[in-house]
Motif scaffolding. Sequence first.
Motif, mmCIF file in Angstrom:
data_model
loop_
_atom_site.group_PDB
_atom_site.id
_atom_site.type_symbol
_atom_site.label_atom_id
_atom_site.label_comp_id
_atom_site.label_asym_id
_atom_site.label_seq_id
_atom_site.Cartn_x
_atom_site.Cartn_y
_atom_site.Cartn_z
ATOM 1 N N ARG A 89 11.857 -10.160 -11.222
ATOM 2 C CA ARG A 89 10.538 -10.784 -11.360
ATOM 3 C C ARG A 89 10.342 -11.884 -10.321
ATOM 4 O O ARG A 89 9.269 -12.018 -9.733
ATOM 5 N N ILE A 92 9.067 -10.918 -6.775
ATOM 6 C CA ILE A 92 7.660 -10.612 -6.498
ATOM 7 C C ILE A 92 6.742 -11.816 -6.723
ATOM 8 O O ILE A 92 5.555 -11.759 -6.416
ATOM 9 N N SER A 95 3.839 -13.283 -4.297
ATOM 10 C CA SER A 95 2.563 -12.558 -4.177
ATOM 11 C C SER A 95 1.594 -12.885 -5.302
ATOM 12 O O SER A 95 0.396 -12.598 -5.196
ATOM 13 N N ILE A 145 0.293 -4.378 -2.432
ATOM 14 C CA ILE A 145 1.619 -3.821 -2.174
ATOM 15 C C ILE A 145 1.977 -3.963 -0.701
ATOM 16 O O ILE A 145 3.118 -4.292 -0.357
ATOM 17 N N ILE A 205 3.409 -7.680 -1.749
ATOM 18 C CA ILE A 205 4.557 -7.534 -2.651
ATOM 19 C C ILE A 205 5.771 -7.015 -1.896
ATOM 20 O O ILE A 205 6.896 -7.477 -2.119
ATOM 21 N N SER A 208 7.295 -9.853 -0.096
ATOM 22 C CA SER A 208 8.023 -10.727 -1.020
ATOM 23 C C SER A 208 9.376 -10.132 -1.389
ATOM 24 O O SER A 208 10.376 -10.846 -1.478
ATOM 25 N N MET A 209 9.421 -8.836 -1.589
ATOM 26 C CA MET A 209 10.673 -8.178 -1.969
ATOM 27 C C MET A 209 11.719 -8.256 -0.859
ATOM 28 O O MET A 209 12.887 -8.580 -1.112
ATOM 29 N N ASN A 224 10.662 -0.448 -8.348
ATOM 30 C CA ASN A 224 9.713 -1.470 -8.803
ATOM 31 C C ASN A 224 8.320 -1.263 -8.228
ATOM 32 O O ASN A 224 7.318 -1.559 -8.885
ATOM 33 N N ILE A 225 8.217 -0.745 -7.011
ATOM 34 C CA ILE A 225 6.895 -0.408 -6.483
ATOM 35 C C ILE A 225 6.268 0.709 -7.324
ATOM 36 O O ILE A 225 5.060 0.695 -7.604
ATOM 37 N N ILE A 228 4.934 -0.797 -10.458
ATOM 38 C CA ILE A 228 3.730 -1.579 -10.140
ATOM 39 C C ILE A 228 2.540 -0.654 -9.901
ATOM 40 O O ILE A 228 1.409 -0.943 -10.319
#
Length: 393
Positions: A89, A92, A95, A145, A205, A208-209, A224-225, A228
């Motif tokens: 968590r 991400i 973003s 994304i 995102i 960020s990852m 995780n994408i 999302i």
Amino acid sequence: MTATVPVVTDISYQDLLDDPYPAFRRLRDTAPAVFVDAAKLTLVTRFDDITRIERDPATYSADNPASLVNKVMGPTFMRKDGAEHAIGRKAIEPSFKPTTIREHWTPRFAEICTNLVESLIAVGEADLFSALAAPMASLTLMEMIGFDEMPWQTLAYWSQSLIDGAGNYAGDAEIERKAMQAGADIDAAIDAVLDRHRANRNPSILSSMVHADPPMPIEGIRANIKVIIGGGLNEPRDAILTLVLGLLANPAQRDRVLAEPELWPAAFEEAVRWISPIGMYPRRVTRTVELSGVTLPEGLQIGLCVGAANRDDNRFPDPDSFNIFRPKQSHLAFGSGPHFCAGTWVSRLTVGRIVVPMLFERLRNLRLRDDAPPVVLGWVFRGPVSLPVRWDA
């Protein structure tokens, strides 16, 4: 003495898809947890029980290797507890920071919405599912994304395929095939842009990852994408349509909201309580435990049916009605506890502050079509799949 979980065999899967609320009411009245044969799952449907479960992740774990989400998307942080969930968590969070939402996403989302709504003004009628809600949710999520530009229909198709797969409790082979193919296509789309995000830090995102400390591994990025895309597209899409439907079906409430814009947040919260876009998610029982008088054995797979809990008449008077003036009560549309939805604030902004207010402002005399009623489907994920409307062009 505690009771065993009762079994219900005469609720069909089609009943759940078409209109689950009579079944939910029956399950709530029957027991705290009921095994529904058509869903092959034990469902928890009462508000207080779900709240209690979400406060005890050690007993009711999101880490559930047998879940359909894991099968379709891979091991995501949404299906982890404790430190593993927190790390995913945190990766991400940049973003979704309030300043990022306010300064970066808000103007971009407003621009996307303006373009979509202005293209409709002269038309006079449309199905808002395909004309507004689906493209809006798809285009904004594509931006968040950090994907290369693609037709909005592509991301929407991937999302629908994934959520169909994640809700495939009937075990349909074709649904599973489409979900797995969508996952492979998403992996390819990620691979196409990842180097760019590594080289150029930005609010997306994916950026960020890859810039997290430590960077998220590729397996985690892919899984995780996917989760999302699954939840992050259908939730705002369905919330847009549900809020529009609720207001158009209740003209007195619509008129009050349009006259008093400060009521938009309350209208949004009531919409996602009334028809919760994400209606059910799974948990795994890690030890034999008693839940409100029923024994849940270790290893049992349960479904937290928040779509039912948000219509629990022990918490919400006249729960089947859309009523923006009901006494303020928290709901479970965005989950609860450590797994409270990370995209909640983006959804509240996009749906309740940008899209639906703009729609009513610019499409004069917006109204439902008498000759083409709305269609609402689903129970794991639920929302209008067709919302035909007219307005004065």
